[in-house]
Each structure stands twice: as C-alpha cells, then as structure tokens.
Design a protein around this motif. Structure first.
Motif, PDB file in Angstrom:
ATOM      1  N   LEU A 428     -30.329  40.489  -2.989  1.00  0.00           N
ATOM      2  CA  LEU A 428     -29.853  41.380  -1.924  1.00  0.00           C
ATOM      3  C   LEU A 428     -28.642  40.777  -1.225  1.00  0.00           C
ATOM      4  CD1 LEU A 428     -30.363  43.798   0.072  1.00  0.00           C
ATOM      5  CD2 LEU A 428     -31.861  42.252   1.328  1.00  0.00           C
ATOM      6  N   LEU A 429     -28.729  39.504  -0.898  1.00  0.00           N
ATOM      7  CA  LEU A 429     -27.616  38.818  -0.249  1.00  0.00           C
ATOM      8  C   LEU A 429     -26.398  38.736  -1.168  1.00  0.00           C
ATOM      9  CD1 LEU A 429     -29.689  35.956   1.427  1.00  0.00           C
ATOM     10  CD2 LEU A 429     -28.424  37.748   2.633  1.00  0.00           C
ATOM     11  N   GLY A 430     -26.654  38.566  -2.438  1.00  0.00           N
ATOM     12  CA  GLY A 430     -25.553  38.518  -3.398  1.00  0.00           C
ATOM     13  C   GLY A 430     -24.785  39.822  -3.468  1.00  0.00           C
ATOM     14  N   VAL A 431     -25.515  40.932  -3.426  1.00  0.00           N
ATOM     15  CA  VAL A 431     -24.853  42.247  -3.444  1.00  0.00           C
ATOM     16  C   VAL A 431     -23.971  42.405  -2.203  1.00  0.00           C
ATOM     17  CG1 VAL A 431     -25.173  44.751  -3.456  1.00  0.00           C
ATOM     18  CG2 VAL A 431     -26.762  43.302  -4.725  1.00  0.00           C
ATOM     19  N   LEU A 432     -24.534  42.093  -1.055  1.00  0.00           N
ATOM     20  CA  LEU A 432     -23.788  42.271   0.198  1.00  0.00           C
ATOM     21  C   LEU A 432     -22.550  41.380   0.254  1.00  0.00           C
ATOM     22  CD1 LEU A 432     -26.804  42.547   2.667  1.00  0.00           C
ATOM     23  CD2 LEU A 432     -25.279  44.398   1.925  1.00  0.00           C
ATOM     24  N   ARG A 433     -22.682  40.156  -0.232  1.00  0.00           N
ATOM     25  CA  ARG A 433     -21.520  39.254  -0.219  1.00  0.00           C
ATOM     26  C   ARG A 433     -20.401  39.778  -1.112  1.00  0.00           C
ATOM     27  NH1 ARG A 433     -20.023  34.612  -2.986  1.00  0.00           N
ATOM     28  NH2 ARG A 433     -21.981  34.514  -4.146  1.00  0.00           N
ATOM     29  N   MET A 434     -20.778  40.329  -2.266  1.00  0.00           N
ATOM     30  CA  MET A 434     -19.762  40.896  -3.159  1.00  0.00           C
ATOM     31  C   MET A 434     -19.132  42.156  -2.552  1.00  0.00           C
ATOM     32  SD  MET A 434     -19.314  39.085  -5.854  1.00  0.00           S
ATOM     33  CE  MET A 434     -19.545  37.644  -4.812  1.00  0.00           C
ATOM     34  N   LEU A 435     -19.951  42.947  -1.865  1.00  0.00           N
ATOM     35  CA  LEU A 435     -19.454  44.211  -1.301  1.00  0.00           C
ATOM     36  C   LEU A 435     -18.407  44.001  -0.220  1.00  0.00           C
ATOM     37  CD1 LEU A 435     -22.572  46.550  -0.867  1.00  0.00           C
ATOM     38  CD2 LEU A 435     -20.576  46.950  -2.321  1.00  0.00           C
ATOM     39  N   ILE A 436     -18.599  42.982   0.645  1.00  0.00           N
ATOM     40  CA  ILE A 436     -17.698  42.835   1.788  1.00  0.00           C
ATOM     41  C   ILE A 436     -16.484  41.970   1.474  1.00  0.00           C
ATOM     42  CG2 ILE A 436     -19.571  43.178   3.444  1.00  0.00           C
ATOM     43  CD1 ILE A 436     -19.573  40.159   3.958  1.00  0.00           C
ATOM     44  N   GLU A 437     -16.448  41.374   0.290  1.00  0.00           N
ATOM     45  CA  GLU A 437     -15.308  40.528  -0.068  1.00  0.00           C
ATOM     46  C   GLU A 437     -14.029  41.368  -0.087  1.00  0.00           C
ATOM     47  OE1 GLU A 437     -13.180  37.283  -0.747  1.00  0.00           O
ATOM     48  OE2 GLU A 437     -15.360  37.209  -0.482  1.00  0.00           O
ATOM     49  N   GLY A 438     -13.116  41.069   0.820  1.00  0.00           N
ATOM     50  CA  GLY A 438     -11.853  41.815   0.892  1.00  0.00           C
ATOM     51  C   GLY A 438     -11.980  43.188   1.518  1.00  0.00           C
ATOM     52  N   GLN A 439     -13.144  43.506   2.060  1.00  0.00           N
ATOM     53  CA  GLN A 439     -13.388  44.830   2.658  1.00  0.00           C
ATOM     54  C   GLN A 439     -13.640  44.671   4.163  1.00  0.00           C
ATOM     55  OE1 GLN A 439     -13.141  47.625   0.522  1.00  0.00           O
ATOM     56  NE2 GLN A 439     -12.446  45.970  -0.845  1.00  0.00           N
ATOM     57  N   GLU A 440     -12.575  44.693   4.927  1.00  0.00           N
ATOM     58  CA  GLU A 440     -12.654  44.412   6.364  1.00  0.00           C
ATOM     59  C   GLU A 440     -13.607  45.353   7.093  1.00  0.00           C
ATOM     60  OE1 GLU A 440      -9.696  44.272  10.297  1.00  0.00           O
ATOM     61  OE2 GLU A 440      -8.855  44.473   8.290  1.00  0.00           O
ATOM     62  N   ALA A 441     -13.459  46.643   6.850  1.00  0.00           N
ATOM     63  CA  ALA A 441     -14.290  47.620   7.568  1.00  0.00           C
ATOM     64  C   ALA A 441     -15.768  47.413   7.262  1.00  0.00           C
ATOM     65  CB  ALA A 441     -13.861  49.041   7.188  1.00  0.00           C
ATOM     66  N   ALA A 442     -16.065  47.136   5.997  1.00  0.00           N
ATOM     67  CA  ALA A 442     -17.462  46.917   5.595  1.00  0.00           C
ATOM     68  C   ALA A 442     -18.016  45.651   6.237  1.00  0.00           C
ATOM     69  CB  ALA A 442     -17.560  46.834   4.079  1.00  0.00           C
ATOM     70  N   ALA A 443     -17.190  44.602   6.308  1.00  0.00           N
ATOM     71  CA  ALA A 443     -17.631  43.351   6.918  1.00  0.00           C
ATOM     72  C   ALA A 443     -17.890  43.544   8.409  1.00  0.00           C
ATOM     73  CB  ALA A 443     -16.584  42.264   6.684  1.00  0.00           C
ATOM     74  N   ILE A 444     -17.026  44.293   9.071  1.00  0.00           N
ATOM     75  CA  ILE A 444     -17.205  44.558  10.505  1.00  0.00           C
ATOM     76  C   ILE A 444     -18.482  45.361  10.739  1.00  0.00           C
ATOM     77  CG2 ILE A 444     -16.279  45.828  12.486  1.00  0.00           C
ATOM     78  CD1 ILE A 444     -13.457  45.098  11.441  1.00  0.00           C
ATOM     79  N   LYS A 445     -18.703  46.346   9.886  1.00  0.00           N
ATOM     80  CA  LYS A 445     -19.899  47.184  10.010  1.00  0.00           C
ATOM     81  C   LYS A 445     -21.163  46.360   9.810  1.00  0.00           C
ATOM     82  CE  LYS A 445     -22.146  51.266   8.016  1.00  0.00           C
ATOM     83  NZ  LYS A 445     -22.067  52.329   6.977  1.00  0.00           N
ATOM     84  N   LEU A 446     -21.167  45.544   8.746  1.00  0.00           N
ATOM     85  CA  LEU A 446     -22.353  44.733   8.455  1.00  0.00           C
ATOM     86  C   LEU A 446     -22.575  43.694   9.559  1.00  0.00           C
ATOM     87  CD1 LEU A 446     -24.611  44.152   6.404  1.00  0.00           C
ATOM     88  CD2 LEU A 446     -23.070  42.556   5.255  1.00  0.00           C
ATOM     89  N   VAL A 468     -31.821  31.147  -1.427  1.00  0.00           N
ATOM     90  CA  VAL A 468     -31.714  32.104  -0.317  1.00  0.00           C
ATOM     91  C   VAL A 468     -30.977  31.466   0.852  1.00  0.00           C
ATOM     92  CG1 VAL A 468     -33.036  33.322   1.465  1.00  0.00           C
ATOM     93  CG2 VAL A 468     -33.707  33.507  -0.937  1.00  0.00           C
ATOM     94  N   LYS A 469     -31.318  30.237   1.172  1.00  0.00           N
ATOM     95  CA  LYS A 469     -30.675  29.531   2.288  1.00  0.00           C
ATOM     96  C   LYS A 469     -29.164  29.436   2.071  1.00  0.00           C
ATOM     97  CE  LYS A 469     -30.784  25.182   4.851  1.00  0.00           C
ATOM     98  NZ  LYS A 469     -31.438  23.863   5.008  1.00  0.00           N
ATOM     99  N   GLY A 470     -28.769  29.023   0.860  1.00  0.00           N
ATOM    100  CA  GLY A 470     -27.346  28.890   0.561  1.00  0.00           C
ATOM    101  C   GLY A 470     -26.622  30.217   0.542  1.00  0.00           C
ATOM    102  N   GLU A 471     -27.239  31.227  -0.059  1.00  0.00           N
ATOM    103  CA  GLU A 471     -26.599  32.541  -0.163  1.00  0.00           C
ATOM    104  C   GLU A 471     -26.473  33.196   1.213  1.00  0.00           C
ATOM    105  OE1 GLU A 471     -24.559  35.339  -2.348  1.00  0.00           O
ATOM    106  OE2 GLU A 471     -25.398  33.472  -3.103  1.00  0.00           O
ATOM    107  N   ALA A 472     -27.475  33.010   2.054  1.00  0.00           N
ATOM    108  CA  ALA A 472     -27.427  33.597   3.401  1.00  0.00           C
ATOM    109  C   ALA A 472     -26.268  32.995   4.204  1.00  0.00           C
ATOM    110  CB  ALA A 472     -28.751  33.351   4.124  1.00  0.00           C
ATOM    111  N   THR A 473     -26.087  31.688   4.101  1.00  0.00           N
ATOM    112  CA  THR A 473     -24.998  31.046   4.851  1.00  0.00           C
ATOM    113  C   THR A 473     -23.644  31.468   4.298  1.00  0.00           C
ATOM    114  OG1 THR A 473     -26.526  29.175   5.006  1.00  0.00           O
ATOM    115  CG2 THR A 473     -24.335  28.855   5.898  1.00  0.00           C
TER     116      THR A 473
END
Length: 617
Positions: A428-446, A468-473
């Motif tokens: 789950l964290l991996g998906v979110l990290r990939m989604l917000i990479e270079g996506q300012e609006a998405a990062a602000i929203k999240l 999980v600890k590493g991916e979350a950070t």
C-alpha cells in the motif's frame, strides 16, 4: 533371535546350493518381518548377530563369484539379504567394510533382471544417507555403471524390467542426494539425458516418473544442474507430463521440480517457448476448484514471468495467450483465479510501454473494483497484496500517474489504511509513494489526510517489520519533497514525524539516507521556526556531525548534508550545539582538504553562513 541363529547354523558350504538358497530365503523373510515390525525391541541386536555371524562369509563369497544358471537364484537371495540388512542405518557402514560394494556393482550389470534388481536394492539401501557407501561406490566409478544399466534397461520389455528401472532411479537418488560431488559426477556423465529418455519412453509409468523426478530434483540442485536439465529437454518432458497427468497425484511433484528448475533464466526462456504456460492454464481451467493446485500453478507461472526475456515472449505485443488469459481471470468469480490473473498482470507491468497498454485496456478500474470488494475482509489479504503490487508497477511510468490518480487509486488505497496485515501495508505504501512522485497536487492532498498521516507515523515506528518501517519513512520524505507545502510539513512536524526522518538519515541504504536528508533540507528551509525545537530534541546536530565524519559518504550526499547545515545555521536554539560540537572545524577542514571541488564550494559557502550567524549571536 533363536530362529535367526538356528537358520545361520544350518548355512554351511557343505550344504547343496539349493539348500543354501532355501535357508537364505528364510532368513530374508525373517529379516523382512523384523523390519516391518516396529514393536520388536531387540530387532537391531538380531540384525547385528546375523551380519557378524560366520555364515555371512559364505554369503559374501557367493557374491564375489560368477553367476550361472545353476547359482543365479542363490545369488539373488544373497543380494536380497544384503539389501534387507542395509535397511538398518546402523549396519550400513559395516556392510561397506565387508567389501561387498564392487561385487554388487558387478551384479548390477547382470543380464539376469532378478539379480540386477536385488543388487541395486542393496546398493541403494547401503548408500541411503551414508557417505561411506557413496564414497565406496564412487571409487568403483559406480555412476558409470548405474547409468549403463539404466540405458540398457530403458527399452527392455522383459518381465521385471519396469521395476528395475524404478529401483535404479532410486539408487541414483540415494547416491546423489545432498552430495555435491556425486551430483557433479552424474551431470558430467549426462545422467539427465538418460533420465529424460527413460521418462519419455515410459511416460505412463507413474512409479517410474515419481522416482525419476525425485532423482532429477536431487541432481539439479546446483545452477549447473538446472541449466543441464533444460539442455537435456526435461522442461519439454515436464510439459508433456502435465498434459497427461494433470489430474493425478504426480502434479505436485512435477510442479515442485518445475519451480526449482525455473530459477534458471535459460529455463524461463524455454518455458516461454515450449507451451508450458498453456499447459498450466489448461490444467487450472480444468480443475479451477482446486485452490491448492492453482496456488502451485501460480508460483510456476510467476516464476516464468519474472524473467525479462520470457515475460516479453509471453506478452507477445499484447497478444500472448497467457497475457490475454490473465486479463480474463481478473473477472473470474473465483478469488484464486483473480489472484493468479492479478499476479500475472503485475509481472507484465514491468515495462513502461506495457504499463501504458494495460492502463489503456482499462485494467486499473478492474483492479480498483476488486480492491474495494476485498475491503474489510481479512481472508482476502493475498488478493489485496497482488492488486497493490500490480498498481505499484502500473504507477511507475510518469504518464500513468495522472491516469491512476484520476481513476481513484489513491482513494482506494486509503480505504485500506486500517488493515493490520504488514505485507499489505508494505505494498500500500509502495503504491502511494509511486503515485505522488512528481505529482504536487496529489502529494499535498495526501499530506492533508489526517487519518492517513496518523497511521503513516505509526508505521514509521514499526520495529516488527523493517520493510514497512522503511517504506513508511520514504513516503513521509516523498510527501515533503513532492508537495513542498508548508501545511504538509507542519502536519508532519506536529505529528512527531521528524524523529523518523532523522533515523532514516542513518539508513544502510544510500538512497534512503539521501531522501531523508533532502526532506530535512526542505523542512528547514520552509518551516525552520516550527521545526527547530523538535529537531534539537531528536538530535539533528549529532546526526549532522556523524554524517560529516563518514568517509564513505558520496560527494553528492555530503553536499546535501552541508546544505542541511546551512539551512539550520540561523536557528538560535541550535547555534550553541553547532558551535560546541566541532562541526565548524569539520566544515573548515573540508574547505582545505583535497576533496571533490563541489564539496569544497559547498563547504566554503556553509562556513561563511556559520561564521556570519555566529558573529550575530
């Protein structure tokens, strides 16, 4: 005990050979009964008495002699006696010491099938988990002997030949199992060609196939063995076996061997060419209610797809049969087939072009729909894990990120934040990290999703799952970098997230170290006033000192550490620590050392800022 001694006392060379054979046959029956009766407490004592009785010298002398029509049955019984005694682990080394192995190997090549069979049983039992027996066989070039027998018996249609083939394979298994030297020796002598020939000629003989595949598994433990198996044509044979025996008890053994062989890239490529995937698909479709079978088939199919070349072959410009079947499985009513299809799609989604094609084919909406249907169902975590793995890969190409965000992937992911399954959280964290990479609006929203941030900071401290600890950070650092939002940064500071970024700067992974340092630079540049006190409390000054002293830190990262130091130089509550810690002297030494020119420039700039800020205090 009495029966054994009585029989042994009658076993004399002065007796006619027919009478000797009769006595030895009775001994064999007696020993078989002992071996089968677990209740007999003194059975080993009885067997020891038999082995060390003087009468055994007569048995051994017969085995040392030549075989003839007159004494064939006597020799068969003698070899069988050795075979039955060798079932006792404690007697095997003693049997080797009798010197019987060279003679058993000679009889193994006998044209008399019954004698060859009993000699092979004796050799196989002696070598079972017994290095002394294996060494003795190897000393006599036993591998060559046994392969010669297998080659000769492969086409033999005489009565007893089928059983002998099975026993020969069993002897090979006991000889090579967990023994690298003899595995190598067998490979040098093309054992896999012989085994493959034997199986293909007797492809309906389940007993032979069972033993031959076990033996093949033993001999192909090494990388060299796996490559040799492909060259011998065994993958093609295993494909045929699946077609013939897909509903039988051999399937698990066949697939276990496939799973092992497919660790080789050569095997993956061959499997993509020879129709193995299609055979597995047919097997799954024919028995789609067998979840265990589908799980086994999934493992093999995914193993094939993990290879870059094999995956490309199976994708076949979007027209490959496995690719198209995987898309169909996404709509299956059976969870196991959905999972299989999703796992396959996730592996196809390892190239940007394929990812774009999959998004264009509407895969994302189907994955989201499945994810929503699993929400709150603990039993569906395997499917959830597969879906998230696929979505993460699909989110990697830059052109796909806006499409996935627009399709609602972020919202679907956020619906799972209350799960306690660590493997699902990691993906789950991996998906979110990939989604917000270079996506300012998405990062602000999240970064403004309060419930998510609370869970994120909680996951940053999970000691039980390093992933999980590493991916979350990393997600936290990514939120800072991609949003560059004061609001998001303040949320992280107020949620006590800074300590986790400080910890991440000491990661053993350089990429993660640098991500944390960059995030801290941005935080200190945009919200130093609010961050200064928390950063002091979590030991930022000591961290910078440690990083500056690290002789192995790459030049780019060292420059970033200096940038971080520059960013905090005006923080009044940190200036005294910086002044007394020795950091200034370290920076000054970097200005003067024969370091990278970029480091010197950064160090001079940082030193100027530090000196200016100190002079103002």
């Amino acid at each position: 005990m009495y029966d054994a001694k009585e029989l042994l006392s009658k076993l004399k060379s002065t007796e006619p050979e027919r009478q000797q054979e009769k006595i030895i046959s009775q001994l064999n029956k007696f020993i078989c009964a002992i071996n089968e009766d677990d209740v007999v407490i003194d059975s080993l004592d009885v067997l020891e008495v038999i082995l060390h009785h003087d009468a055994m010298n007569l048995v051994l002398s017969h085995l040392r002699g030549e075989v003839s029509e007159e004494n064939e049955q006597l020799l068969v019984s003698c070899a069988q006696l050795i075979a039955e005694l060798a079932k006792a682990e404690s007697l095997r080394e003693s049997l080797v010491n009798t010197g019987v192995i060279p003679h058993l190997l000679r009889h193994l090549s006998s044209k008399h099938i019954a004698l060859a069979t009993q000699a092979c049983r004796a050799l196989g039992n002696i070598c079972y988990d017994n290095d002394a027996g294996r060494i003795a066989v190897d000393k006599e070039d036993g591998i060559s002997v046994v392969l010669g027998v297998l080659s000769k018996q492969t086409a033999n249609t005489e009565e007893g030949a089928s059983r002998l083939r099975v026993i020969v394979c069993g002897f090979l298994l006991n000889l090579t199992n967990n023994c690298e030297i003899l595995q190598e020796r067998a490979l040098e002598k093309n054992v896999l060609d012989r085994l493959n020939e034997c199986v293909t000629r007797h492809i309906q003989d389940e007993d032979l196939i069972n033993m031959a595949l076990l033996t093949t598994g033993s001999i192909t433990e090494s990388d060299e063995g796996k490559v040799a198996a492909v060259k011998a044509g065994l993958l093609d044979t295993l494909k045929k076996l699946i077609d013939i025996h897909h509903g039988g008890h051999l399937v698990e053994l066949i697939i276990d061997l496939l799973s092992s062989l497919l660790e080789s890239e050569l095997a993956k490529d061959r499997a993509a060419d020879n129709g193995l995937c299609e055979s597995l698909v047919r097997m799954v479709e024919a028995d789609s209610n067998n979840q265990e079978l589908i799980k086994l088939a999934s493992d093999v199919l995914v193993s094939i797809l993990v290879g870059d070349t094999s995956m490309e072959k199976l994708y076949a410009s979007g027209e490959g049969s496995l690719f198209l079947q995987s898309l169909e499985w996404l709509s299956s009513e059976k969870e196991c087939l959905k999972t299989l299809g999703t796992l396959a799609i996730g592996n196809f989604a390892r190239r940007d072009a394929y990812c774009q094609h999959l998004v264009e084919k509407g895969v994302v909406s189907r994955l989201i729909s499945m994810l929503k249907s699993t929400s709150g169902q603990e039993s569906c975590f395997t499917l959830e894990h597969a879906i998230l793995s696929s979505l993460r890969n699909l989110a990697i190409p830059v052109v796909n990120k806006p499409r996935l965000l627009q399709a609602g992937v972020m919202e679907a992911c956020l619906s799972l934040i209350n799960t306690e399954v660590m493997a699902v959280i990691f993906k789950l964290l991996g998906v979110l990290r990939m989604l917000i990479e270079g996506q300012e609006a998405a990062a602000i929203k999240l970064g403004q999703e309060r419930a998510f941030l609370e869970r994120l900071i909680e996951w940053c401290g999970v000691e039980a799952h390093a992933g999980v600890k590493g991916e979350a950070t990393r997600v936290m650092a990514s939120l800072v970098k991609n949003s560059r939002s004061t609001v998001v940064i303040q949320n992280i500071i107020r949620g006590d997230g800074l300590s986790h970024l400080i910890t991440m700067t000491m990661s053993e992974h350089l990429v993660m170290q640098n991500e944390a340092i960059v995030a801290l630079i941005i935080i200190c540049s945009m919200a130093l006033g609010e961050a200064a006190i928390p950063l002091k409390e979590v030991g930022l000054t000591d961290t910078i000192l440690t990083l500056l002293r690290d002789k192995n830190l790459p030049a780019e990262m060292l420059c970033n550490v200096l940038s971080l130091l520059s960013a905090i130089s005006t923080a009044g509550n940190l200036q005294e620590e910086i002044l007394t810690s020795g950091i200034v002297d370290l920076v000054r030494s970097l200005c003067e050392s024969p370091a990278d020119e970029k480091i010197k420039v950064a160090a001079r700039s940082t030193l100027t800022l530090l000196e200016e800020s100190m002079s103002c205090t």
